[in-house]
Design a protein around this motif. Structure first.
Motif, short mmCIF file in Angstrom:
data_model
loop_
_atom_site.label_atom_id
_atom_site.label_comp_id
_atom_site.label_asym_id
_atom_site.label_seq_id
_atom_site.Cartn_x
_atom_site.Cartn_y
_atom_site.Cartn_z
N GLN A 125 4.23 -6.60 -7.77
CA GLN A 125 5.19 -7.70 -7.86
C GLN A 125 4.66 -8.83 -8.74
O GLN A 125 5.41 -9.45 -9.48
CB GLN A 125 5.50 -8.22 -6.46
CG GLN A 125 6.69 -9.16 -6.44
CD GLN A 125 6.42 -10.36 -5.55
OE1 GLN A 125 5.30 -10.57 -5.07
NE2 GLN A 125 7.45 -11.15 -5.34
N LEU A 149 -2.21 -3.13 -0.77
CA LEU A 149 -1.76 -4.32 -1.50
C LEU A 149 -0.96 -3.97 -2.75
O LEU A 149 -0.61 -4.84 -3.52
CB LEU A 149 -2.97 -5.17 -1.90
CG LEU A 149 -3.74 -5.83 -0.75
CD1 LEU A 149 -5.05 -6.37 -1.24
CD2 LEU A 149 -2.91 -6.92 -0.10
N GLU A 150 -0.66 -2.66 -2.94
CA GLU A 150 -0.06 -2.27 -4.23
C GLU A 150 1.28 -2.96 -4.49
O GLU A 150 1.57 -3.32 -5.63
CB GLU A 150 0.08 -0.74 -4.33
CG GLU A 150 1.04 -0.15 -3.33
CD GLU A 150 1.04 1.38 -3.36
OE1 GLU A 150 0.24 1.95 -4.13
OE2 GLU A 150 1.81 1.98 -2.60
N ASP A 151 2.07 -3.16 -3.43
CA ASP A 151 3.36 -3.84 -3.62
C ASP A 151 3.15 -5.21 -4.24
O ASP A 151 3.82 -5.59 -5.19
CB ASP A 151 4.05 -4.05 -2.26
CG ASP A 151 4.49 -2.74 -1.67
OD1 ASP A 151 5.06 -1.94 -2.42
OD2 ASP A 151 4.26 -2.53 -0.47
N LEU A 152 2.20 -5.89 -3.65
CA LEU A 152 1.95 -7.27 -4.06
C LEU A 152 1.39 -7.31 -5.49
O LEU A 152 1.77 -8.16 -6.30
CB LEU A 152 0.94 -7.88 -3.10
CG LEU A 152 0.86 -9.38 -3.10
CD1 LEU A 152 2.20 -9.96 -2.73
CD2 LEU A 152 -0.18 -9.83 -2.10
#
Lengths: 225, 417
Positions: free
Chosen positions: B303, B297-300
């Motif tokens: 972001q 989930l790091e992208d989210l």
């Protein structure tokens, strides 16, 4: 490339066949276990897609049969059963992948290509598209022999787009490919847009033409035209 | 109040009433009999005295019974015979005591005499005492025997009943169990046990049917959905489609995708409730699951500029790894989905507890209601509204507790095992 689809649902089988025919794959269809075993023993396939619940048998037996006689054939299980046990049994028996129904055809296509790529010899493992060259083992992306650095998601996205080149890809299928079950976390799919934008920019910075076409209301298309 | 105590209460009240009434009745009837006897004796004494007076000049001392007294007075005229009761002073006892007196007149040698025979009524006093004593004794005896009987009854006779009660108390329909009992000597208990057995048998069968139906239905829906989705995807490749058709198709695709997800979530929920995921014996560490999920989930997280703080120890509950995965997944996903941009997620894992805290918009209902299926605060359309229901069910089947609390802008989900 030659595929065998073992699936008792005719409507679904037709869709899958059509989809792979556009990919210039030969996709044969067996509607039951008996026909499937017959075909397995007569022809050689690069990859076999097996539904677990067949009217006259268990798809897992077909997997066993294939593993025993033709270990070089790629196997992907497509099943409405999502239970962990089936998944583990399937993968333990030597199937390369397990896809739960319902799935996106583009996802199935990407998985089939990945399986075939993994099973073929070193030389043909490279992915090429236009000016782009990818080494899947090294996760290396080259444009005109210059390396470009992509994040993990951007890399996955690029491989997925190339696997489904010249096709319209829905935002849902892209989201699900990248985030799996978390796809519904991506409100309004803005998030995909960010990744697409970044990827496009990185490719074009290295002199790539704009391969990515946005299709209004649906999604994207990756093509050379 | 226990059934036996209630019975005892009524038994005591009834026996007290009956005994009091009986005592009164007993007293009066015995009193009446004694009265009758006393009167008879007095009359006998009278006959004897009259005879003696008429035939013998002198009255012998032994003519009367002990304690009685005889008095002769000469009178001018005879009167009526009278039988009265009065208190007279008894010098021997030094107190007034009740006597019955018979007064009659007798003519001896031309002169009238008034004869008074007095009879001590001491028996009546004794009788009263005896009656009160006896009744008290009977009451005490009765109470003790009732108490003993009841405790014995509850230990022996009612034991099967309490066993049935305990079995029903701990009955869980999710375990598909049918309650069976050994044969009893008491017909009623046997009937009760038989009814309970039949009842739980039916219940288990119905529950099983329902579960099977839900699972089959969900399962069978997958294939038609796969057909629909594959056909839509095929249509999208058609380059002759008009824009309006593409928009409609895209909406159909979205709805079908949503239906597919919903169906899968419900199927998973049913399977968990059916206990198809049995826990192992060893506790599993949640650390790798949490770390993997955070990486996914790091992208989210990036972001939305969410800060993640973790304080995790290598520990975890005893449960099926797949369920642990779903649980952690849903808790973290929930913490991100309902977070605010620039918010914080605080994950703490200590032995016996996993706490996920996140900042978010305050909710206006009881946080516990968020565990209900399809309950959503606000209109977050991407959410199915099943995430927390799933987490709750997983905790329930594994004997863990899941609490939802709010503290201002903080939302706190705690799993305890």
């Amino acid at each position: 490339m030659k595929l065998l689809l073992i699936e008792d649902e005719k409507a679904l089988a037709t869709s899958i066949q059509n989809y792979f025919q556009r990919e210039n794959f030969i996709c044969e269809w067996a509607a039951d276990y008996r026909t499937a075993v017959e075909k397995i023993h007569i022809y050689r396939y690069d990859c076999v897609l097996v539904d677990l619940m067949l009217p006259d048998g268990d798809g897992l037996d077909a997997v066993r049969e294939l593993k025993r006689n033709f270990p070089e054939t790629g196997i992907i299980i497509i099943s409405a059963k999502n239970s962990l046990d089936d998944r583990i049994t399937g993968l333990n028996l030597g199937s390369d992948d397990y896809l739960t129904k319902p799935f996106h055809l583009s996802e199935l296509n990407a998985r089939v290509q990945a399986v075939i790529r993994r099973r073929s010899f070193q030389g043909s493992q490279q992915i090429r598209f236009g000016k782009i060259q990818i080494d899947p083992q090294e996760h290396l992306v080259l444009v005109d022999q210059q390396e470009i650095v992509l994040t993990r998601k951007e890399y996955d996205l690029l491989v997925y787009l190339i696997a489904n080149k010249n096709r319209v890809l829905t935002k849902e299928s892209i989201a699900e490919h990248l985030w799996g079950d978390d796809a519904d976390l991506m409100d309004n799919f803005d998030f995909i847009y960010t990744h697409i934008k970044n990827l496009r920019k990185k490719l074009m910075d290295k002199g790539c033409p704009d391969y990515l076409k946005s299709i209004y209301g649906v999604g994207y298309k990756f093509s050379e035209q | 109040m226990k059934l036996l105590e209630r019975i005892l209460k009524y038994q005591i009240v009834t026996s007290l009433c009956v005994l009091t009434l009986g005592a009164v009745l007993f007293y009066f009837s015995v009193d009446y009999l004694i009265d009758l006897e006393v009167n008879k004796e007095l009359m006998r004494s009278k006959t004897k005295v009259s005879w003696q007076l008429r035939h013998i000049d002198e009255l012998p001392v032994y003519i009367l019974q002990l304690g009685d007294s005889l008095q002769l007075d000469q009178v001018r005229y005879p009167g009526q015979m009278v039988l009265v009761e009065r208190k007279l002073f008894n010098e021997f006892e030094n107190e007034y005591q009740p006597y019955r007196q018979l007064t009659f007149y007798e003519r001896v040698e031309g002169a009238w005499y008034r004869v008074t025979i007095s009879k001590l009524l001491a028996q009546r006093q004794q009788l009263l005492e005896a009656v009160v004593m006896t009744v008290t004794f009977i009451v005490a005896l009765l109470l003790i025997s009732l108490l003993l009987l009841n405790s014995w009854l509850s230990r022996r006779l009612w034991r099967p009943f309490y066993r049935t009660l305990r079995a029903l108390d701990s009955y869980q329909v999710e375990k598909h169990e049918v309650l069976t009992f050994p044969k009893q000597h008491t017909v009623e208990f046997d009937q009760l046990n038989l009814s309970v057995t039949q009842f739980t048998d039916r219940l288990a069968a119905t529950y099983q049917n329902l579960k099977e139906f839900t699972e089959n239905a969900s399962h069978e829906i997958q294939t038609p959905l796969a057909v629909i989705l594959s056909k839509i995807e095929g249509l999208f490749q058609d380059e002759d489609l008009k824009e309006s058709q593409i928009v409609a198709l895209s909406e159909i695709s979205e709805a079908a995708n949503r239906l597919a997800k919903l169906n899968q979530a419900l199927l998973l929920l049913t399977k968990i409730e059916n206990r198809q995921f049995l826990a192992g014996t060893e506790p599993i560490s949640l650390v790798p699951i949490i770390n993997r999920k955070l990486r996914d989930l790091e992208d989210l997280i990036e972001q939305r500029e969410i800060t993640v703080k973790t304080a995790i120890e290598p520990t975890g509950p005893v449960m099926h790894p797949a369920l642990a995965e779903v649980l952690v997944n849903n808790l973290l996903t929930n913490a991100i989905r309902y977070n605010v941009n620039g918010g914080t997620i605080d994950i703490r894992l200590v032995p016996g507890q996993l706490i996920v805290r996140n900042t978010g918009a305050p909710i206006h209902i009881d946080p516990e209601l968020m565990f209900e299926r399809f309950r959503k605060e606000g209109s977050n359309s991407a959410s199915l509204g099943l995430g927390l229901a799933l987490a709750k069910t997983i905790c329930q089947v594994n004997g863990q507790t899941l609490r939802y609390e709010t503290e201002g802008t903080w939302h706190i989900l705690t799993v305890t095992w």
